[in-house]
Design a protein around this motif. Structure first.
Motif, PDB file in Angstrom:
ATOM      1  N   ARG A  23      -2.010  -0.444   3.818  1.00 31.33           N
ATOM      2  CA  ARG A  23      -2.222   1.362   3.486  1.00 31.33           C
ATOM      3  C   ARG A  23      -1.052   0.901   2.870  1.00 31.33           C
ATOM      4  O   ARG A  23      -0.529   1.923   1.927  1.00 31.33           O
ATOM      5  CB  ARG A  23      -2.151   1.880   4.205  1.00 31.33           C
ATOM      6  N   LYS A  24       0.083   0.118   2.872  1.00 34.26           N
ATOM      7  CA  LYS A  24       1.093   0.898   2.916  1.00 34.26           C
ATOM      8  C   LYS A  24       1.364  -0.111   1.257  1.00 34.26           C
ATOM      9  O   LYS A  24       2.199   0.188   0.692  1.00 34.26           O
ATOM     10  CB  LYS A  24       2.399   0.531   3.625  1.00 34.26           C
ATOM     11  N   PHE A  25       0.688  -0.868   1.717  1.00 31.67           N
ATOM     12  CA  PHE A  25       1.951  -1.530   0.243  1.00 31.67           C
ATOM     13  C   PHE A  25       0.590  -1.049  -1.032  1.00 31.67           C
ATOM     14  O   PHE A  25       1.120  -1.516  -1.761  1.00 31.67           O
ATOM     15  CB  PHE A  25       0.902  -4.387   0.502  1.00 31.67           C
ATOM     16  N   SER A  29       3.415  -0.198  -3.489  1.00 27.84           N
ATOM     17  CA  SER A  29       3.545  -1.858  -3.843  1.00 27.84           C
ATOM     18  C   SER A  29       3.279  -2.011  -5.440  1.00 27.84           C
ATOM     19  O   SER A  29       3.980  -3.154  -6.668  1.00 27.84           O
ATOM     20  CB  SER A  29       3.991  -2.938  -3.550  1.00 27.84           C
ATOM     21  N   LEU A  30       2.252  -1.297  -5.554  1.00 23.26           N
ATOM     22  CA  LEU A  30       1.269  -1.701  -6.495  1.00 23.26           C
ATOM     23  C   LEU A  30       1.053   0.445  -7.747  1.00 23.26           C
ATOM     24  O   LEU A  30       0.046   0.087  -8.228  1.00 23.26           O
ATOM     25  CB  LEU A  30      -0.029  -1.800  -6.449  1.00 23.26           C
ATOM     26  N   PHE A 143      -6.527   4.145  -3.935  1.00 29.15           N
ATOM     27  CA  PHE A 143      -5.038   3.993  -4.194  1.00 29.15           C
ATOM     28  C   PHE A 143      -5.178   3.431  -5.798  1.00 29.15           C
ATOM     29  O   PHE A 143      -4.538   2.798  -5.882  1.00 29.15           O
ATOM     30  CB  PHE A 143      -4.894   2.802  -3.639  1.00 29.15           C
ATOM     31  N   GLY A 144      -6.757   3.947  -6.227  1.00 26.92           N
ATOM     32  CA  GLY A 144      -7.464   3.882  -7.597  1.00 26.92           C
ATOM     33  C   GLY A 144      -7.399   2.521  -8.140  1.00 26.92           C
ATOM     34  O   GLY A 144      -7.638   1.751  -9.302  1.00 26.92           O
ATOM     35  N   TRP A 145      -8.053   1.768  -7.121  1.00 27.45           N
ATOM     36  CA  TRP A 145      -9.024   0.249  -7.088  1.00 27.45           C
ATOM     37  C   TRP A 145      -9.754   0.232  -7.547  1.00 27.45           C
ATOM     38  O   TRP A 145     -10.507   0.628  -6.246  1.00 27.45           O
ATOM     39  CB  TRP A 145      -8.254  -0.780  -6.292  1.00 27.45           C
TER      40      TRP A 145
END
Length: 174
Positions: A23-25, A29-30, A143-145
């Motif tokens: 979740r955090k990554f 990160s992206l 997350f938009g993916w």
């Protein structure tokens, strides 16, 4: 000038499985990727639903057969090289069904080492995570993916153990 170029993020070889908190990554990160950019990830697949730990213990090859000899030799190497007097190293898996991605579980590889006449010591040396592809894809939507393609594979095509998942970045993100 570079705004129109599509980028591809590639995470293979257990990269996602090594994350402490997906979740955090994926949230942090992206974050800099633009709509249309691609994300290709490789994951190991679950052998039974995470909600059924007894089935996982019965069906996951790692829990049924233990750590393969090649992996054990590789993981034992640092103990033999850097711990004086190691006489024995034993490996076991600990199942964790409480992972950030719904439907996933992890197998934490624990080593118990014996050094001379001293007390045994335990170390966490590796983690293998298993994912349910559909639930991982659903997990990444906020997350938009969005999932473009799933490509399961393995030695037995009727029962794949791995998958490549291709995602495209959308404008939507939490």
């Amino acid at each position: 000038e570079r705004d129109h170029r599509r980028r591809l993020v590639v995470m293979v070889g257990n990269t996602v499985g090594n994350l402490d908190d997906e979740r955090k990554f994926f949230r942090h990160s992206l974050i800099g990727f633009a709509p249309g950019d691609l994300l290709l990830i490789h994951v190991q697949l679950v052998h039974a639903p995470a909600e059924q730990p007894s089935e996982i213990r019965r069906r996951d090859p790692a829990l049924v057969h233990g750590l393969p000899a090649g992996h054990a030799d590789w993981l034992r190497g640092p103990f033999d090289r850097y711990c004086d007097g190691v006489t024995d190293v034993k490996f076991e898996f600990e199942l964790d069904t409480h992972c950030p991605v719904p439907g996933s579980y992890s197998l934490d590889t624990l080593a118990t080492i014996t050094v001379g006449g001293r007390r045994n010591r335990r170390f966490s040396v590796f983690r293998f995570k298993r994912y349910e592809a559909k639930r991982l894809a659903d997990f990444l939507v906020p997350f938009g993916w969005e999932l473009v393609e799933e490509m399961p594979f393995g030695t037995d095509t009727a029962s794949p153990t791995h998958s490549l998942l291709l995602f495209r970045k959308t404008a939507r993100s939490e």
